[in-house]
Design an enzyme around this catalytic site. Sequence first.
Site, PDB file in Angstrom:
ATOM      1  N   HIS A   1      -4.168  -0.100  -6.003  1.00 17.82           N
ATOM      2  CA  HIS A   1      -5.047  -1.108  -6.782  1.00 17.82           C
ATOM      3  C   HIS A   1      -5.171  -0.748  -8.257  1.00 17.82           C
ATOM      4  CE1 HIS A   1      -6.723  -2.437  -2.720  1.00 17.82           C
ATOM      5  NE2 HIS A   1      -5.507  -2.566  -2.951  1.00 17.82           N
TER       6      HIS A   1
ATOM      7  N   VAL B   1       2.396 -14.975 -23.672  1.00 20.52           N
ATOM      8  CA  VAL B   1       3.301 -14.944 -22.539  1.00 20.52           C
ATOM      9  C   VAL B   1       3.777 -16.067 -21.969  1.00 20.52           C
ATOM     10  CG1 VAL B   1       1.397 -14.711 -20.593  1.00 20.52           C
ATOM     11  CG2 VAL B   1       3.725 -13.516 -20.355  1.00 20.52           C
ATOM     12  N   GLU B   2       5.154 -16.085 -21.632  1.00 26.27           N
ATOM     13  CA  GLU B   2       5.732 -17.367 -21.001  1.00 26.27           C
ATOM     14  C   GLU B   2       5.517 -17.487 -19.516  1.00 26.27           C
ATOM     15  OE1 GLU B   2       8.325 -19.970 -19.288  1.00 26.27           O
ATOM     16  OE2 GLU B   2       8.808 -17.752 -18.854  1.00 26.27           O
TER      17      GLU B   2
ATOM     18  N   CYS C   1       0.892  -1.112  -0.131  1.00 29.76           N
ATOM     19  CA  CYS C   1       0.096  -0.008   0.066  1.00 29.76           C
ATOM     20  C   CYS C   1       0.806   1.177   0.095  1.00 29.76           C
ATOM     21  CB  CYS C   1      -1.023  -0.084   1.205  1.00 29.76           C
ATOM     22  SG  CYS C   1      -1.806   1.557   1.508  1.00 29.76           S
TER      23      CYS C   1
ATOM     24  N   ASP D   1      -0.538  -5.606   0.416  1.00 36.22           N
ATOM     25  CA  ASP D   1      -1.736  -5.823  -0.304  1.00 36.22           C
ATOM     26  C   ASP D   1      -1.646  -7.202  -0.968  1.00 36.22           C
ATOM     27  OD1 ASP D   1      -3.185  -3.582   0.479  1.00 36.22           O
ATOM     28  OD2 ASP D   1      -2.564  -2.476  -0.984  1.00 36.22           O
TER      29      ASP D   1
END
Length: 139
Positions: free
Chosen positions: A75, A56-57, A34, A41
């Site tokens: 967030h 994506v690997e 945070c 978080d």
Amino acid sequence: MPSTPSKTLETFPNPKPGRDFHIHMEVPEFTCLCPKTGQPDFATLVLDYIPNQACVELKSLKLYMWSFRDEGHFHEDVTNRILDDLVAATDPRYMRLTAKFYVRGGIFTNVVAEHRKDGWQPAPRVDLTQFEHQSNTRG
């Protein structure tokens, strides 16, 4: 390939670039800090995408997610940053990142960010599969 946190996302060629197919991934142990309190978080990230030329690997994705552990982010910011980085690495036809943050101050936060490649239209009636979540952290 390294086993320490990294901001590098590696890819591999889409094995079926002529077909729209849905890739679903869950990251149940995402953590960042945070920016106000410095407290951790925790979130489950759900990634759904339709690749274009690259996928994506997974190990690089894991190390990339791990790289946020000691960084402060709101967030909304971290969700959009991760989506932007994934889009930059893979240039997908469509990508949605859902971040389900654990309760903080009595409030659950969910952030959903989406990207659609310019000009890409799904075939009529493309319903993305709803997968049962494998995480025991939240339903």
